[in-house]
Design an enzyme around this catalytic site. Structure first.
Site, PDB file in Angstrom:
ATOM      1  N   LYS A 113      46.709  64.703 174.510  1.00  0.00           N
ATOM      2  CA  LYS A 113      45.825  65.125 175.608  1.00  0.00           C
ATOM      3  C   LYS A 113      46.586  65.946 176.640  1.00  0.00           C
ATOM      4  CE  LYS A 113      42.002  62.758 174.522  1.00  0.00           C
ATOM      5  NZ  LYS A 113      40.724  62.181 174.694  1.00  0.00           N
ATOM      6  N   LYS A 195      40.569  64.475 163.211  1.00  0.00           N
ATOM      7  CA  LYS A 195      39.477  63.509 163.338  1.00  0.00           C
ATOM      8  C   LYS A 195      38.265  64.143 164.035  1.00  0.00           C
ATOM      9  CE  LYS A 195      40.066  61.310 167.790  1.00  0.00           C
ATOM     10  NZ  LYS A 195      39.368  60.329 168.527  1.00  0.00           N
ATOM     11  N   LYS A 198      34.602  64.134 170.090  1.00  0.00           N
ATOM     12  CA  LYS A 198      33.580  64.698 170.980  1.00  0.00           C
ATOM     13  C   LYS A 198      34.144  65.791 171.870  1.00  0.00           C
ATOM     14  CE  LYS A 198      33.043  60.063 172.875  1.00  0.00           C
ATOM     15  NZ  LYS A 198      33.845  59.521 173.930  1.00  0.00           N
TER      16      LYS A 198
HETATM   17  P1  ATP Z   1      37.805  62.197 172.234  1.00  0.00           P
HETATM   18  O1  ATP Z   1      37.977  62.680 170.844  1.00  0.00           O
HETATM   19  O2  ATP Z   1      37.057  63.124 173.114  1.00  0.00           O
HETATM   20  O3  ATP Z   1      39.035  61.627 172.836  1.00  0.00           O
HETATM   21  P2  ATP Z   1      36.536  60.162 170.916  1.00  0.00           P
HETATM   22  O4  ATP Z   1      35.499  60.892 170.180  1.00  0.00           O
HETATM   23  O5  ATP Z   1      37.803  59.784 170.219  1.00  0.00           O
HETATM   24  O6  ATP Z   1      36.856  60.998 172.176  1.00  0.00           O
HETATM   25  P3  ATP Z   1      36.505  57.637 172.270  1.00  0.00           P
HETATM   26  O7  ATP Z   1      35.621  57.221 173.382  1.00  0.00           O
HETATM   27  O8  ATP Z   1      37.916  57.949 172.609  1.00  0.00           O
HETATM   28  O9  ATP Z   1      35.878  58.877 171.542  1.00  0.00           O
HETATM   29  O10 ATP Z   1      36.477  56.561 171.119  1.00  0.00           O
HETATM   30  C1  ATP Z   1      35.540  55.548 170.979  1.00  0.00           C
HETATM   31  C2  ATP Z   1      35.808  54.750 169.701  1.00  0.00           C
HETATM   32  O11 ATP Z   1      35.486  55.538 168.570  1.00  0.00           O
HETATM   33  C3  ATP Z   1      37.257  54.313 169.515  1.00  0.00           C
HETATM   34  O12 ATP Z   1      37.299  53.019 168.962  1.00  0.00           O
HETATM   35  C4  ATP Z   1      37.802  55.306 168.543  1.00  0.00           C
HETATM   36  O13 ATP Z   1      38.872  54.791 167.784  1.00  0.00           O
HETATM   37  C5  ATP Z   1      36.586  55.568 167.677  1.00  0.00           C
HETATM   38  N1  ATP Z   1      36.625  56.897 167.095  1.00  0.00           N
HETATM   39  C6  ATP Z   1      36.614  58.064 167.756  1.00  0.00           C
HETATM   40  N2  ATP Z   1      36.643  59.104 166.910  1.00  0.00           N
HETATM   41  C7  ATP Z   1      36.675  58.576 165.659  1.00  0.00           C
HETATM   42  C8  ATP Z   1      36.707  59.133 164.349  1.00  0.00           C
HETATM   43  N3  ATP Z   1      36.705  60.437 164.161  1.00  0.00           N
HETATM   44  N4  ATP Z   1      36.723  58.287 163.297  1.00  0.00           N
HETATM   45  C9  ATP Z   1      36.709  56.956 163.478  1.00  0.00           C
HETATM   46  N5  ATP Z   1      36.678  56.366 164.686  1.00  0.00           N
HETATM   47  C10 ATP Z   1      36.662  57.155 165.768  1.00  0.00           C
END
Ligand code: ATP
Ligand code: LTN
Length: 326
Positions: A113, A195, A198
């Protein structure tokens, strides 16, 4: 009884990766009577990146509604927003004093980040994993269901719990992460080496839970595929493995069964089948989401915060006592 704790940041709409990697597991854990579950909307964590205040306020309610619409029952699980229970910040500060700069510098999320956003490497972003440890340790959490990317943060929570206990005597339960193999890492549709996220630059990276079925279908049809034409996963097929994984988790059919079902057919048929499955899921989810009012969810959060606060206050009082403050 096992205490389960997890949370999601109220930033943007949640996507299929958040559901399949994390919240789907919450729903399964919450269904077992031996588990006592707490699910938090971690709004203080979201502040580590600038949020428009009105949008943040709406997103906090939207994430809480999402928990309900995906199957978390507020009569059985505690749901609240992190900022409603100030003890999170209090414990966060205490843990800051035993966390080491070096171990925080090693956190891959911080490294990623801060590399992505060089103009806003704020102190909160650096201390993010310590606040997360406070979230977890405040509730004597045994298990933390998260996606693979959060494993390192839960390890830190374990280390801090052990360190505190050694310094001041038995105080915190040492938590463990629960990472389901299936769905642990849902990859981007436009790039299966990263991965689904969002905060991805392109909206074609993810399927938002708020996408209309037509938009979701377009994204699936556009999704990157591997060379070859056969619907058969394998080590050299990262894009197809990802789509097969999503299809399998949503439909309940095994990857093997899907490969059989699409034997002799091409990627086009396969993607159409996947889009149909995603459509079913989105319509069902969005109907439930839209049926929840702002007032209704505010009430759920207020009641949840009341329940969480009772546990949090008791723990903070114990911590204060142990460390010698009033
Ligand atoms: P960003 O990518 O913007 O940091 P994010 O999409 O990872 O956000 P978070 O709020 O950080 O969202 O994550 C919420 C939950 O979803 C966490 O438990 C994280 O491990 C899970 N998660 C996020 N993205 C994935 C993914 N691509 N596959 C599986 N689990 C995910
Ligand atoms: N960092 C987590 C969100 C989070 C969390 C928690 C998850 C904050 N506090 C406590 C589990 C337990 C993420 O998903 N990005």
């Amino acid at each position: 009884m096992s205490r389960i704790f997890s949370g999601v940041q109220p930033t943007n709409n949640l996507h299929l990766g958040n559901y399949l990697g994390a919240i789907k597991n919450w729903v399964e854990l919450a269904a077992q009577p031996k588990n006592d579950c707490i699910f938090c909307v971690v709004d203080l964590h979201a502040l580590t990146v600038y949020q428009e205040p009105e949008i943040l306020r709406a997103n906090i309610l939207a994430v809480a509604k999402t928990y309900l619409a995906l199957g978390i029952d507020p009569a059985k699980s505690t749901i609240f927003a992190q900022s409603q229970v100030k003890e999170h910040v209090q414990l966060g500060w205490v843990l800051n004093t035993i966390a080491k700069m070096g171990e925080l510098e090693r956190m891959t999320q911080f490294k990623d980040k801060s590399a992505q956003n060089k103009n806003n490497i704020n102190l909160g972003l650096f201390a993010y994993p310590v606040l997360m440890a406070a979230d977890i340790l405040l509730y004597d959490t045994n298990l933390v269901p998260v996606g693979e990317d959060q494993k390192q943060h839960v390890e830190l929570a374990r280390d801090l719990a052990l360190r505190f206990n050694k310094l001041y005597g038995e105080t915190f339960v040492v938590p463990e992460s629960v990472i389901k193999k299936d769905g642990a890492r849902v990859m981007g549709l436009d790039d299966p080496s990263k991965k689904m996220s969002k905060s991805a630059v392109s909206a074609n990276n993810y399927i938002s839970l708020m996408d209309t079925p037509a938009v979701a279908r377009k994204k699936i049809m556009k999704a990157v595929t591997d060379s070859g034409a056969e619907v058969k996963g394998g080590a050299d097929k990262p894009a197809l493995n990802n789509l097969l994984g999503i299809y399998s988790l949503l439909s309940g059919a095994s990857v093997k069964d899907l490969e059989k079902q699409y034997a002799g057919k091409g990627y086009g048929d396969f993607k159409t089948g996947l889009a149909d499955e995603v459509e079913k899921f989105l319509v069902n989810f969005q109907n439930k989401f839209n049926a929840i009012s702002d007032k209704g969810i505010e009430k759920v959060l207020t009641e949840g915060a009341g329940k969480a606060r009772q546990l949090a206050v008791a723990k903070i009082n114990l911590v204060k006592n142990k460390i010698g403050i009033l």
